[in-house]
Design a protein around this motif. Structure first.
Motif, PDB file in Angstrom:
ATOM      1  N   ASN A 123      37.706  42.301  42.731  1.00  0.00           N
ATOM      2  CA  ASN A 123      37.001  41.479  41.869  1.00  0.00           C
ATOM      3  C   ASN A 123      35.414  41.354  42.287  1.00  0.00           C
ATOM      4  OD1 ASN A 123      39.648  40.628  40.497  1.00  0.00           O
ATOM      5  ND2 ASN A 123      39.633  38.761  41.972  1.00  0.00           N
ATOM      6  N   LEU A 124      34.995  41.482  43.344  1.00  0.00           N
ATOM      7  CA  LEU A 124      33.643  41.187  43.566  1.00  0.00           C
ATOM      8  C   LEU A 124      32.979  42.555  43.219  1.00  0.00           C
ATOM      9  CD1 LEU A 124      31.070  40.266  45.140  1.00  0.00           C
ATOM     10  CD2 LEU A 124      31.986  41.359  47.164  1.00  0.00           C
ATOM     11  N   SER A 128      33.909  44.509  40.784  1.00  0.00           N
ATOM     12  CA  SER A 128      33.737  44.695  39.242  1.00  0.00           C
ATOM     13  C   SER A 128      32.686  43.547  38.911  1.00  0.00           C
ATOM     14  CB  SER A 128      35.234  44.090  38.906  1.00  0.00           C
ATOM     15  OG  SER A 128      36.131  45.239  39.047  1.00  0.00           O
ATOM     16  N   TYR A 129      32.421  42.418  39.472  1.00  0.00           N
ATOM     17  CA  TYR A 129      31.203  41.559  38.926  1.00  0.00           C
ATOM     18  C   TYR A 129      30.058  42.141  39.203  1.00  0.00           C
ATOM     19  CZ  TYR A 129      28.512  37.407  38.879  1.00  0.00           C
ATOM     20  OH  TYR A 129      27.332  36.809  38.566  1.00  0.00           O
ATOM     21  N   LEU A 130      29.761  42.719  40.386  1.00  0.00           N
ATOM     22  CA  LEU A 130      28.439  43.281  40.656  1.00  0.00           C
ATOM     23  C   LEU A 130      28.126  44.485  39.862  1.00  0.00           C
ATOM     24  CD1 LEU A 130      28.518  43.262  44.598  1.00  0.00           C
ATOM     25  CD2 LEU A 130      27.415  41.565  43.147  1.00  0.00           C
ATOM     26  N   ARG A 131      29.204  45.303  39.427  1.00  0.00           N
ATOM     27  CA  ARG A 131      28.836  46.243  38.705  1.00  0.00           C
ATOM     28  C   ARG A 131      28.842  45.958  37.247  1.00  0.00           C
ATOM     29  NH1 ARG A 131      33.076  50.409  41.659  1.00  0.00           N
ATOM     30  NH2 ARG A 131      31.130  51.135  43.205  1.00  0.00           N
ATOM     31  N   GLU A 132      29.124  44.661  36.671  1.00  0.00           N
ATOM     32  CA  GLU A 132      29.155  44.151  35.295  1.00  0.00           C
ATOM     33  C   GLU A 132      30.016  44.841  34.729  1.00  0.00           C
ATOM     34  OE1 GLU A 132      25.186  44.015  34.263  1.00  0.00           O
ATOM     35  OE2 GLU A 132      24.725  42.411  35.535  1.00  0.00           O
ATOM     36  N   SER A 133      31.318  45.371  34.931  1.00  0.00           N
ATOM     37  CA  SER A 133      32.102  46.237  34.491  1.00  0.00           C
ATOM     38  C   SER A 133      32.717  45.675  33.063  1.00  0.00           C
ATOM     39  CB  SER A 133      33.183  46.803  35.092  1.00  0.00           C
ATOM     40  OG  SER A 133      34.250  47.284  34.499  1.00  0.00           O
ATOM     41  N   TYR A 145      36.807  45.142  32.940  1.00  0.00           N
ATOM     42  CA  TYR A 145      37.345  44.733  34.515  1.00  0.00           C
ATOM     43  C   TYR A 145      38.404  43.360  33.843  1.00  0.00           C
ATOM     44  CZ  TYR A 145      37.210  41.308  38.300  1.00  0.00           C
ATOM     45  OH  TYR A 145      37.623  40.273  39.096  1.00  0.00           O
ATOM     46  N   GLU A 146      39.476  43.220  34.284  1.00  0.00           N
ATOM     47  CA  GLU A 146      40.275  41.921  34.221  1.00  0.00           C
ATOM     48  C   GLU A 146      40.283  41.328  35.745  1.00  0.00           C
ATOM     49  OE1 GLU A 146      44.956  41.011  32.679  1.00  0.00           O
ATOM     50  OE2 GLU A 146      43.932  42.928  32.465  1.00  0.00           O
TER      51      GLU A 146
END
Length: 291
Positions: free
Chosen positions: A55-56, A58-63, A66-67
Motif C-alpha cells: 500500500n505504501l 503504491s501511494y508513494l508512486r501515485e499509481s 492501485y487498489e
C-alpha cells in the motif's frame, strides 16, 4: 503471552490442497482483532505489515491502477497522514505506532527524489523496503515469528541466487537482508552456495531450486513452509504461535486458489525480464556517469 484454548480448539482442520478456505485472511484478521491481547496483536501485525508495504509503495508512486489492500495494519488515511508528516519532517502522533523501518523508508524515499540521488538506481524500491522490513522483523520479540521471517528471507534469497546464476545477473543487486545466509549467497560461487552449516531445510531448499516446473516449485516451497510450521508449533498448541501458524496456512491456501499455471509462468518470465532490464539499465547508467 496469552493462551487461546477456545479459539484454537474451535478452528476447522485445513490442508494445503483445500479448494475452499474456511476463512479468508481478511476474515480471520477481523476475528483475531476481537480476541488477541494487545501484546500478541503487535506480534501478529508483523505478518500484516507486508500488505502495508505494498500500500505504501503504491501511494508513494501515485499509481492509478492501485487498489488499497485492507488486510494491512494501517488505513489508507493513516498511510497518507504518516507520509505527509514525515515528508514535512514533523513528528508522527503517538496514537499511530509506526515501525522504524517504515518511517526510515519514507524519509529515504522523499530525500532521494528531492535530491535527484540515483546512486542506488540498480536496487528496486521494493527490494529496499523488503530488506528493511525483514531486517527488523527477524529481530522481533517473538522467536517463532522471527524464525518464520528468517525462513522466508532464506527461501527468497536462495531462489534469487539460483536465478541470478542461471541468467548471468549480479547477485549483489537482488539478494536482500543482512543475515549470515544472505552474505554467503552473495559471495559464494560454488554449486551449493556453501550452505552446508545452515539450517536443515537449506538442503531441501537447494533441491527445490532445481525444479524445472514453476508451479511445482512453488508448491514444494509451500509444502516446506507448511511442514516447518507443524514442527515449530508442535509443543505450542494453544499459544500465539499456533494462531499465527493457522493464519499463515490460510494465506497459502488462499494464494493457490488464485494462482494458475498460465499466470504463474507469466509472472516468472516477467520477473526474469525485469531483472535483466534493470541490470542493463544499471550498466548504462554507470557508463553515462563515468564518461
Amino acid at each position: 503471552m496469552s493462551k487461546y484454548y477456545c479459539l484454537i480448539s474451535g478452528l476447522p482442520s485445513i490442508a494445503l490442497d483445500d479448494n475452499k478456505p474456511v476463512y479468508s485472511v481478511a476474515e480471520f484478521k477481523a476475528e483475531l482483532d476481537l480476541i488477541l491481547s494487545k501484546y500478541d496483536k503487535r506480534i501478529m501485525n508483523w505478518f500484516f505489515l507486508k500488505y502495508d508495504n505494498k500500500n505504501l509503495l503504491s501511494y508513494l508512486r501515485e499509481s492509478s491502477f492501485y487498489e488499497f489492500d485492507g488486510r494491512g495494519v494501517y488505513t489508507e488515511e493513516e498511510i497518507k497522514e504518516i507520509c505527509d508528516l514525515l515528508k514535512s519532517e514533523e513528528r508522527v502522533p503517538d496514537k499511530v505506532s509506526v515501525p522504524a523501518y517504515f518511517a526510515d523508508f519514507i524519509r529515504d524515499y522523499y530525500e532521494r527524489f528531492e535530491s535527484n540521488d540515483n546512486t542506488d538506481i540498480h536496487l528496486l524500491w521494493e527490494d529496499k523496503l523488503s530488506s528493511l522490513y525483514y531486517n527488523e522483523a527477524i529481530r522481533c520479540r517473538n522467536a517463532f515469528m522471527a524464525s518464520w521471517f528468517e525462513l522466508n528471507l532464506n527461501i527468497g534469497n536462495m531462489m534469487t541466487a539460483y536465478n541470478c546464476r542461471k541468467y548471468g545477473l549480479d547477485k549483489e543487486a537482488y539478494i536482500i537482508g543482512d543475515t549470515e545466509i544472505a552474505g554467503i549467497l552473495r559471495q559464494s560461487e560454488v554449486r551449493d552456495f556453501n550452505t552446508g552449516n545452515a539450517p536443515d531445510y537449506m538442503n531441501e531448499l537447494m533441491q527445490i531450486t532445481e525444479e524445472g516446473d514453476f508451479m511445482m516449485r512453488e508448491k514444494r516451497l509451500d509444502v516446506l513452509r507448511w511442514n516447518w510450521l507443524e514442527e515449530e508449533t508442535f509443543f505450542k498448541t494453544f499459544g500465539i504461535e499456533s494462531v499465527i501458524a493457522y493464519l499463515l496456512r490460510l494465506e497459502m491456501i488462499e494464494r493457490w486458489l488464485v494462482l494458475d499455471k498460465v499466470h504463474g509462468e507469466k509472472t516468472f518470465r516477467q520477473l526474469v525480464a525485469d531483472m535483466k532490464r534493470e541490470s542493463s539499465e544499471t550498466l548504462e547508467e554507470f557508463k553515462e556517469n563515468n564518461k
